[in-house]
Design a protein around this motif. Structure first.
Motif, PDB file in Angstrom:
ATOM      1  N   ILE A   7      15.682  50.077  22.713  1.00 40.08           N
ATOM      2  CA  ILE A   7      16.823  49.259  22.313  1.00 40.08           C
ATOM      3  C   ILE A   7      17.694  50.089  21.382  1.00 40.08           C
ATOM      4  O   ILE A   7      17.273  50.452  20.280  1.00 40.08           O
ATOM      5  N   GLU A   8      18.901  50.424  21.878  1.00 34.86           N
ATOM      6  CA  GLU A   8      19.802  51.325  21.164  1.00 34.86           C
ATOM      7  C   GLU A   8      19.103  52.658  20.893  1.00 34.86           C
ATOM      8  O   GLU A   8      18.849  53.402  21.813  1.00 34.86           O
ATOM      9  N   ASP A   9      18.727  52.927  19.650  1.00 31.85           N
ATOM     10  CA  ASP A   9      18.163  54.231  19.322  1.00 31.85           C
ATOM     11  C   ASP A   9      16.714  54.125  18.828  1.00 31.85           C
ATOM     12  O   ASP A   9      16.261  54.932  18.030  1.00 31.85           O
ATOM     13  N   GLU A  10      15.977  53.142  19.362  1.00 27.12           N
ATOM     14  CA  GLU A  10      14.610  52.931  18.902  1.00 27.12           C
ATOM     15  C   GLU A  10      13.758  52.329  20.010  1.00 27.12           C
ATOM     16  O   GLU A  10      14.216  51.474  20.770  1.00 27.12           O
ATOM     17  N   VAL A  11      12.517  52.791  20.112  1.00 26.89           N
ATOM     18  CA  VAL A  11      11.552  52.163  21.011  1.00 26.89           C
ATOM     19  C   VAL A  11      11.005  50.932  20.309  1.00 26.89           C
ATOM     20  O   VAL A  11      10.520  51.003  19.167  1.00 26.89           O
ATOM     21  N   GLY A  24      22.397  50.894  24.807  1.00 28.93           N
ATOM     22  CA  GLY A  24      22.056  49.521  25.125  1.00 28.93           C
ATOM     23  C   GLY A  24      20.554  49.354  25.146  1.00 28.93           C
ATOM     24  O   GLY A  24      19.840  49.857  24.292  1.00 28.93           O
ATOM     25  N   ALA A  25      20.066  48.671  26.175  1.00 27.81           N
ATOM     26  CA  ALA A  25      18.631  48.446  26.317  1.00 27.81           C
ATOM     27  C   ALA A  25      18.148  49.085  27.610  1.00 27.81           C
ATOM     28  O   ALA A  25      18.757  48.906  28.668  1.00 27.81           O
ATOM     29  N   ALA A  26      17.058  49.838  27.528  1.00 24.27           N
ATOM     30  CA  ALA A  26      16.478  50.481  28.705  1.00 24.27           C
ATOM     31  C   ALA A  26      15.052  49.982  28.876  1.00 24.27           C
ATOM     32  O   ALA A  26      14.285  49.916  27.912  1.00 24.27           O
ATOM     33  N   LEU A  27      14.699  49.638  30.112  1.00 19.12           N
ATOM     34  CA  LEU A  27      13.333  49.259  30.458  1.00 19.12           C
ATOM     35  C   LEU A  27      12.614  50.500  30.969  1.00 19.12           C
ATOM     36  O   LEU A  27      13.070  51.152  31.906  1.00 19.12           O
ATOM     37  N   PHE A  28      11.487  50.842  30.350  1.00 19.30           N
ATOM     38  CA  PHE A  28      10.669  51.975  30.784  1.00 19.30           C
ATOM     39  C   PHE A  28       9.401  51.407  31.407  1.00 19.30           C
ATOM     40  O   PHE A  28       8.666  50.665  30.767  1.00 19.30           O
ATOM     41  N   PHE A  29       9.143  51.761  32.664  1.00 20.75           N
ATOM     42  CA  PHE A  29       8.041  51.167  33.438  1.00 20.75           C
ATOM     43  C   PHE A  29       7.143  52.301  33.928  1.00 20.75           C
ATOM     44  O   PHE A  29       7.606  53.253  34.561  1.00 20.75           O
TER      45      PHE A  29
END
Length: 383
Positions: A233-237, A216-221
């Motif tokens: 997003i899925e398999d890509e930054v 899915g979508a991951a937020l990196f902070f």
């Protein structure tokens, strides 16, 4: 690759057959062909062709010494990643600390060295870049028994991924050709990335999943002396065409961290802000009132971005997140109280801990290698 030796970083999971097979072997450990075929999702014939090519390129080894037992029939010989033949070089340029690192093909750090960034900047940006390139080359030279495949660089500020030209406002760098200078010094292709996107790439590419999962979508902070965020997003930054955005000016309620009612996020979370607040309040830098205030500010800031983006997961990194005596618990509490999205979401720490800065440029370099391993090892840059 341009004449400058710079290749734009593409921070994603590779989808070419050689990439899928290499990944299945890399993260699955010693594996026989049937296991690799299942993980890669390819036909047996395709997998066999790729294994032959990867072995010929020196990326993969057949390991008859790992055959278990002596059953009936032809033994199934495991294959492993060859971790001894190649390496990549990386440099993460931080506001206070710069990490120089050499890593093997699997992303394992072989050697790292840290220097104080400002000590290299007293004679200007060009001299600082020259010194850093020379130090990384000296470090790579210690591994002359390995072939250096690629170099990655990551830093805060503005990065032109196509040219490797960077701006670093805190260090007062403007228009520095970091990528070209690294290429000239090291003699290999170079990719340059904004550092929070590069850290997110480390989570994506070096995490060790046996099969890359649709996530899915991951937020990196990220928060230390600077703040930033990236999206997986899925398999890509996600890499915006015009460069990374900024959350440095995100308005927050600083509480005791500042005298203003509202302040920019980046101005209240770093070491200098804590020291100034401590001096004003007559307390130590690590006083509970300041640690609690920073935890609240961070939790609320992450909650704001969560409510805007609504990601499936949130990953946090940087000393500002890890410094509280109770870890992420007070940040999670502030996040839960501030978020208006109706379902709970647990904040997770980076899997790289305090080593996340050095993992970032390694991921940038290996992203290119993993995307087209056979072209890279042949000395050809894929388009």
């Amino acid at each position: 690759m341009t004449g400058s030796g710079v290749v734009a970083a593409r921070l994603r999971v590779g989808s070419a057959p050689a990439s899928l097979v290499l990944n299945a072997i890399r993260v699955g450990g010693p594996s026989v062909r049937e296991e690799i075929t299942e993980r890669a999702g390819l036909s047996a014939a395709t997998v066999n062709r790729q294994i032959t090519a990867l072995c010929g390129a020196g990326l993969v080894d057949e390991r008859p010494d790992l055959v278990e037992g002596r059953g009936v029939g032809r033994p199934r010989i495991p294959l492993t990643l060859d971790r001894d033949r190649f390496c990549v070089a990386g440099i993460h340029i931080g506001a206070r600390r710069t990490a120089l690192v050499i890593a093997d093909l699997g992303g394992r750090t072989l050697y790292s060295h840290a220097v104080r960034t400002l000590e290299l900047c007293d004679e200007g940006a060009a001299v600082a870049v020259e010194r850093l390139c020379a130090r990384l080359a000296e470090l790579a030279g210690r591994f002359s028994g390995r072939r250096l495949l690629w170099a990655g660089a990551a830093l805060g500020g503005a990065v032109d991924a196509e040219t490797g030209v960077v701006d670093h406002p805190i260090l007062r760098w403007r228009g520095e050709p970091l990528g070209r200078r690294l290429h000239e010094t090291l003699g290999v292709p170079v990719s340059v990335s904004e550092h929070v996107q590069a850290m997110a790439a480390a989570e994506l590419l070096l995490g060790g999943e046996v099969v890359p999962q649709r996530r899915g979508a991951a937020l990196f902070f990220y928060a230390r002396e600077t703040v930033g965020m990236a999206m997986i997003i899925e398999d890509e930054v996600h890499q915006p065409i015009r460069g990374a955005g900024s959350i440095a000016a995100l308005p927050v309620d600083p509480g005791p961290l500042d005298t203003a009612a509202i302040a920019p996020l980046q101005s209240v979370i770093g070491t200098a802000a804590l020291k100034a607040a401590a001096a004003r309040l007559g307390v130590n830098d690590d006083a509970g009132i300041l640690a609690d205030a920073r935890a609240r500010v961070l939790g609320e800031a992450v909650a704001v971005m969560r409510d805007v983006i609504n990601p499936d997961s949130v990953i946090v990194a940087g000393a500002a997140f890890s410094a509280h005596p109770r870890g992420l618990a007070p940040i999670q509490a502030a996040f839960d109280a501030a978020s208006t999205t109706p379902w709970p979401l647990e904040i997770t720490p980076t899997r790289f801990g305090v080593h996340v800065p050095e993992s970032a440029p390694v991921a940038v370099a290996l992203a290119a290698v993993y995307a087209d391993p056979l072209a890279v090892t042949a000395g050809i840059t894929a388009p």
